[in-house]
Write an enzyme that holds these catalytic residues in place. Structure first.
Site, PDB file in Angstrom:
ATOM      1  CD  GLU A 172      -9.051  82.345  29.618  1.00 49.23           C
ATOM      2  OE1 GLU A 172      -7.856  81.491  29.643  1.00 49.23           O
ATOM      3  OE2 GLU A 172      -9.920  82.140  30.345  1.00 49.23           O
TER       4      GLU A 172
ATOM      5  NE  ARG B 232     -10.478  76.718  30.421  1.00 46.05           N
ATOM      6  CZ  ARG B 232     -11.683  77.327  30.504  1.00 46.05           C
ATOM      7  NH1 ARG B 232     -12.238  77.681  29.287  1.00 46.05           N
ATOM      8  NH2 ARG B 232     -12.516  77.290  31.578  1.00 46.05           N
TER       9      ARG B 232
END
Ligand SMILES: Cc1cc2nc3c(=O)[nH]c(=O)nc-3n(C[C@H](O)[C@H](O)[C@H](O)COP(=O)(O)OP(=O)(O)OC[C@H]3O[C@@H](n4cnc5c(N)ncnc54)[C@H](O)[C@@H]3O)c2cc1C
Ligand code: FES
Ligand code: FES
Lengths: 484, 763
Positions: B714, B312
């Site tokens: 997030e 990520r």
């Protein structure tokens, strides 16, 4: 006179009498493990997160005043004569779901909780703010919340809730029968090998101190509490100082301010704040509202920590301390009290009685700086205090003390003498004195700061103090609201 | 569309929170006979265990028994995938804080005090602690991985300008206010019931079953709520649940394990710290032609979730910018430190710090406004293929930036700040406006599934259950609103129940911001199934078509007739029609071929932008955030109040990571900032008084998510990059053209280091 063998405090409007009080039992353990009241949370068990915040009510001039404290490091025994208010007490139980307290409804309305674990602690801090006179501004709200950590909300909604709830006039609270709590007698719970003692006079204190040289004196327990919860130390003999009236006195004569060793930061704030706005700014940043409600200036000195915030300030002010035992008392310069790391000039049978601070003359100027990673509730990496006596633009006497720069709070003796005689606007001359700081100190590196940063910052602060005095300017990132 | 009446006004537990009646694991009434477990560890960070002497531990007051690896009958592993995390150390320790034994005692204090009496001897090896040490020894937990496109080296070499630099980015402790905790109660027939503060009940269940060597069906894991998690309870809650279960199995008594805060900070993983080395080529306007970056991450002693985290980081090393040619390489370093783990953003924030630093550096070199450089490099038509070869089709970055630029008064304030900086020598100000683009979906494709269970009762009340967990983010509240909306009943009629592996099996962790996307859809699916049955019955009664029916305001109407929802439910019961259903959802359209860097790993992107202004003291390094303006896209919000809470909270958490939160390990590999006294998360004073947050006026998510909402958990963390860039900007003002060497976190000491380096910098 025989001592009482229990403690009495108010809870839910009634008197609780406990005779089984272990010297190491905390208020939080009492609540969660004995009362099974689980509304009060444990987030850290070291006074830093505020999840365990409870309010302590005390009678002052016929009125109940509330203060927030960290129940995780408060001794159960210290509750004697007080009221213990927890989150369970806020909702009035009349209706099935209860009627929320104004601070609770405001928190709900403004979405002040997410995971909710910090929330009871915030509710209690706000409860105290709600019951404090006046309408708070933003910096007062920040101050009231400085000891409460929230990892979810980012605080904005909690601040909004505080604005709303605390702008209302507080509904008076029915605390219960304070009159039933006897205040003036000595307390001794346990036996000679394990006890919680809470003397009510200096006589008893001195006698107990002499009889039990291995006992631990406890004032606000903001240090001692952690010995128990973090170092897991067993402290079988506790002498609690909070009920010794003489240690709680503040007296001001023409030239000297005398502060009892048991005076809390909170109680000293007004008088010290008037003394100097820089002291007010430092006090504002020692621990949190919770820590300052319990912690004492005497404890800050007696613990001998090299990173305590008050010693440098008091040393720069040329404070004296008075130590007492059963046979008498002696005075010494605070600067001389700190001998080495972990070593202070105090005998096993002595206790610290008071601190005497000479007032500032018109030509004396105090500048104090606390440097830490975070503005609120952080231990200083460098704490600096400067008192300059200035005549016609020339420094005739510099007294400089630092915390965080040595094994003890310490004067910068060489630097002081280099500055004496310098003109305030002699920037170049002052610049040269920085070398002497290198001779005065050899700081250490730790998780708070490196030795290099500490030294460079000490030098910078010396320079800053000169600039601020010479130019009458304010060179700090925090606005005036945080200074006075 | 979510009707206003079905939407909860507040978090479903808000009233319980403020009253202290919301129950967390440690608040559950303790069963009779409960025993307490405390962990013991060695003083060394690395080496063979030569002896474990626990005699005095066993003799200590209140001690019932001691647990060591040999007590584990099944598999001694609590890792999420790779099988490399021991529940109890066996022959060797790999980091300081690794659990070697556990004490079971009659009270928590007795257990903790007894732990101190244990003596573990280690043939201590010099630990590898830092990224530099790990790079030297070249030890990794996982192989490197790379995205590459174009003639990178040539493009950089031939560009009008090129740069080569590096940045260190610190890790972060989760500091969930409720520490790790679990309570296990033995059940008949060898079963185990576990209450755990976990984001991943299924994984806890599986871990406990494996360890006890019983079928997964014999273990139940339940969680009503967590007191915060932030990724720290995704994989790392399992060990404590396992130890509680082991103690319960060994003693036959219910057992609780709650970590002390310091132990929690020492023993559980954190956000990965990174070192990024980069090169870039760009033209006079600051437009990039090529970049090359190496992302070195400290993963700690095992893989944990480092595969996904580092992937990520690579997926977000572009943030919102187009890199025509690129090479992004990720190195997953092994050290003798606790295994780093998931943390809100999951590697994305670290990748994006690199991207934003590059923008700042380019602007600095060319003496351009960083905002102009950022705008010029944004993804746009014809410049819309990511480093992982996915085409972006929902880009709104530029529109968002323009809007914020205006609403925050960026250009005017830039001028005011220039003037301030001219007039002040000690205090300096900086400002920055940065975008966020964040990909939504688990990049491990199979995790993009969710189950739900919905029951309708004969009085018309409804219970909903799903595989997602509640950690404060408001997932339960949002899903309950979906259910209320589907049935057309008031929110109050939907009862939320604790997540348990008994009701919804094999759930994914609640992570990747995907909680409401996945579970909202699964719950909706269950509702639709039940509704279909109810509708068939109602249509019969009303003599109309099913499509003519409407469920709203607690009533079902059609063909001019109506019936209360509760009445219809009762009728259905009498007609022997099932009022209960499971629901299921698997995110469509996504795919990821990791080996060939191909596919569509993200269902959609989430966007935001923020503008921050700071003041620094160039003598001490102290810093203050003066103002923050944020605009963030949540699609059609399921609950604006909750979404704003996520945005603000995420921002402040990100700000803490980049400013005051510093993790310090000493040479022996010990974490020295293992308490809130030394590890400083933001407090109320640290947030700016001017803090404006707006939701982007969205017409709805382009992707077909639940009511066209967007994930929000997030992405807001990365809005805080504007604070870091603003500090950089303030320092850069000291010497235009020179590039501040500012690393994260920007503590006062770090800011001073960068300020002093400006003096030294003679370029
Ligand atoms: C969360 C937190 C934040 C803090 N922040 C700060 C900070 O910012 N700055 C700072 O300086 N400190 C800070 N402290 C430390 C602490 O609060 C102070 O040192 C405080 O002044 C101690 O006072 P006390 O009354 O609580 O001492 P106690 O804990 O009761 O006692 C401390 C020591 O002094 C001894 N002692 C106390 N009174 C006497 C006496 N009259 N005679 C002889 N011995 C005595 C005790 O025996 C013990 O050894 C913090 C502590 C906590 C928990
Ligand atoms: S539990 Fe954190 S301050 Fe008491
Ligand atoms: S609401 Fe979770 S810590 Fe404050």
């Amino acid at each position: 006179m025989t001592a009482r063998t229990n403690i009495r405090f108010l809870r839910h409007g009634e008197m609780v009498e406990l005779s089984d009080v272990d010297p190491n039992e905390t208020v939080l353990d009492y609540l969660r493990l004995r009362e099974h009241s689980t509304g009060t949370k444990e987030g850290c068990c070291e006074g830093d997160c505020g999840a365990c915040t409870v309010a302590i009510g005390q009678m002052e001039n016929g009125e109940v005043k509330y203060q927030p404290v960290n129940s995780c490091i408060q001794l159960l025994g210290s509750l004697d004569g007080k009221e213990l208010v927890t989150v369970e007490d806020l909702t009035s139980p009349a209706s099935p779901n209860g009627t929320l307290h104004p601070v609770q409804s405001a928190l709900v309305k403004h979405h002040g909780s997410q995971c909710g674990f910090c929330t009871p602690g915030f509710a209690m801090s706000l409860f105290v703010l709600y019951h404090t006179d006046g309408v708070p501004d933003r910096s007062q709200i920040n101050n009231a919340l400085a000891g409460n950590l929230c990892r979810c909300t980012g605080y904005r909604p909690i601040v909004d809730a505080a604005f709303e709830a605390c702008s209302q006039k507080a509904e008076p609270r029915n605390s219960g029968p304070f009159s039933l709590l006897s205040l003036g007698d000595d307390i001794f719970i346990g036996d000679d090998n394990r006890f919680f003692a809470s003397p009510a006079s200096e006589n008893t204190l001195a006698r107990l101190r002499a009889a039990h040289l291995d006992a631990v004196l406890v004032a606000g327990a903001t240090d001692v509490g952690l010995w128990m919860t973090k170092q897991l130390r067993d402290l079988p003999k506790i002498i609690y100082l909070g009920r010794v009236g003489a240690l709680q006195q503040i007296e001001q004569t023409e030239n000297v301010l005398q502060i009892g060793a048991g005076v809390t930061y909170a109680a000293a704030f007004d008088v010290l704040g008037k003394f100097s706005s820089d002291i007010a700014a430092i006090l504002r940043r020692i621990g949190s509202t919770q820590v300052r409600a319990a912690g004492t200036i005497g404890g800050n000195i007696a613990n001998g920590s090299p990173i305590g915030d008050m010693p440098p300030v008091l040393i720069a002010l040329d404070a004296q301390i008075e130590l007492k035992n059963q046979t008498g008392s002696r005075s010494l310069n605070l600067a001389d009290f700190f001998i080495d790391y972990g070593k202070q000039d105090i005998q096993a049978d002595e206790y610290l009685a008071n601190i005497k601070i000479p007032l500032l003359a018109d030509n004396q100027h105090l500048r104090c700086y606390k440097i830490s990673k975070r503005f609120d509730q952080d231990i200083s990496s460098v704490m600096a205090a400067f008192r300059f006596t200035i005549n016609d633009g020339v420094v005739s006497d510099a007294r400089i003390a630092f915390g965080g720069m040595a094994a003890t709070p310490k004067r910068a003796v060489r630097t002081e003498s280099a500055i004496n005689g310098l003109k305030l606007d002699d920037a170049v001359g002052w610049q040269k004195t920085a070398d002497h700081l290198n001779e005065d100190f050899a700081p250490l590196s730790d998780m708070r700061a490196s030795a290099g940063y500490r030294m460079a910052t000490a030098i910078a602060l010396l320079k800053k103090s000169r600039i601020e005095l010479a130019e009458q300017s304010h060179t700090r990132i925090y606005g005036d609201a945080y200074v006075a | 569309m979510l009707r206003e009446k079905s939407r909860h006004k507040h978090h479903d537990s808000a009233v319980f929170h403020v009253q202290g009646s919301a129950t967390y694991v440690d608040d559950v009434t303790e069963p009779i006979g409960l025993v307490h477990v405390a962990p013991g560890y060695a003083s060394a960070s690395s080496g063979k265990i030569t002896s474990i002497d626990l005699d005095s531990v066993r003799r200590a007051e209140g001690v019932i028994t001691v647990l060591t690896a040999s007590d584990i009958k099944g598999v001694n592993d609590c890792s999420p995938a790779m099988g490399d995390d021991l529940i109890l150390a066996q022959d060797e320790v790999f980091f300081h804080g690794q659990v070697v034994f556990a004490v079971v005692a009659s009270s928590r204090t007795a257990a903790r005090k007894a732990v101190k009496l244990g003596s573990i001897e280690i043939e201590s090896l010099a630990p590898s602690v830092t990224i530099a040490q790990a790079r030297q020894s070249d030890e990794t937990v996982l192989p490197p991985y790379q995205f590459r496109r174009g003639e990178v080296e040539e493009q950089i070499a031939t560009a009008q300008h090129n740069i080569k630099n590096k940045i260190d980015i610190g890790g972060q402790e989760h500091f969930y206010l409720e520490g790790q905790v679990a309570m296990a109660t033995p059940q008949e027939g060898g079963g185990m019931h576990v209450l755990s503060s976990t984001q991943h009940p299924s994984e806890v269940q599986h871990c406990v079953a494996r360890m006890l060597d019983v079928d997964e069906a014999n273990v139940v894991c339940e969680v009503r709520r967590m007191g915060g998690a932030f990724g720290g309870k995704e994989s790392q809650a399992a060990q404590w649940a396992a130890l509680a279960a082991l103690a319960a199995r060994k003693t036959g008594k219910p057992a609780k394990m709650r970590l002390d805060r310091d132990d929690d900070m020492i023993m559980t993983g954190k956000r990965h710290d990174f070192q990024v080395e980069y090169e870039a080529g760009f033209n006079d306007k600051g437009i990039l032609s090529a970049i090359k970056s190496d992302l070195y991450a400290r993963c700690g002693c095992s893989a944990d979730l480092s595969l996904g985290v580092n992937d990520r980081a690579m997926f977000h090393a572009d943030n919102a910018y187009y890199y025509p040619s690129l090479e992004i390489t990720s190195h997953r370093l092994k050290t003798n430190t606790v295994s780093n783990t998931a943390f809100r953003g999951f590697g994305g924030p670290q990748g994006m710090v690199f991207a934003e630093r590059m923008m700042d550096e380019i602007a600095c070199r060319l003496k351009l406004d960083p905002l102009d450089v950022r705008k010029r490099n944004l993804y746009a038509k014809g410049r819309d293929v990511t480093p992982y070869n996915m085409q972006i089709t929902d880009n709104i970055s530029l529109a968002m930036i323009r809007s914020l630029e205006k609403s925050s008064n960026y250009r005017t304030r830039r001028k005011v700040i220039k003037k301030f900086n001219r007039e002040n020598t000690i205090l300096k100000k900086g400002i920055a406006l940065t975008p966020v683009k964040f990909g939504i979906s688990f990049t491990l494709i199979h995790l993009n599934q969710a189950g739900a269970l919905v029951h309708v009762y004969t009085d018309g009340s409804v219970q909903v259950n799903h595989g997602g967990t509640e950690m404060g983010q408001g997932l339960y509240t949002k899903v309950a609103s979906v259910v209320a909306n589907e049935f057309g009943i008031p929110a109050a009629k939907v009862k939320i129940t604790a997540t348990t592996t008994e009701k919804v099996p094999n759930a994914a962790p609640t992570a990747a911001s995907a909680g409401s996307d996945l579970n909202g859809m699964a719950a909706q699916n269950a509702c639709i199934i039940i509704k279909k049955r109810l509708a068939t019955l109602a249509a019969q009664k009303f003599d109309c078509k099913v499509t003519e029916l409407e469920f709203a305001d607690g009533v079902v109407t059609g063909a001019g007739r109506s019936i209360a929802f509760a009445e219809l439910a009762k009728q259905a019961f009498l007609e022997r029609i099932s009022l209960s259903s499971t629901g299921f959802y698997a995110t469509p359209k996504i795919s990821w071929d990791r080996e060939n860097v191909a596919g569509t790993p993200f269902f959609y992107f989430s966007y935001g932008a923020s503008c921050s202004e700071v003041t620094i003291d160039t003598m001490t390094g102290e810093m203050r955030v003066d103002q923050v303006d944020i605009v963030h896209d949540v699609g059609k919000s399921l609950n604006p109040a909750i979404d704003i809470g996520q945005i603000e909270g995420g921002f402040v958490q990100g700000m803490g990571w980049l400013t005051t939160e510093e993790l310090v390990y000493n040479e022996q590999g010990r974490l020295t900032t293992h308490a809130p006294s030394t590890y400083k998360i933001p407090t109320a004073t640290d947030i700016p008084e001017k803090f404006n947050v707006e939701l982007w006026p969205s017409k709805g998510n382009k992707a077909a998510t639940i009511y066209r909402s967007k994930a929000v958990g997030e992405p807001p963390v990365m809005l805080a990059l504007s604070v870091f860039s603003a500090i950089f900007d303030a320092i850069a003002s000291l010497k235009p053209g020179s590039v501040p060497k500012l690393n994260a976190p920007a503590t006062p000491e770090e800011i001073m280091r960068a300020v002093n380096a400006m003096d030294a910098d003679n370029e």
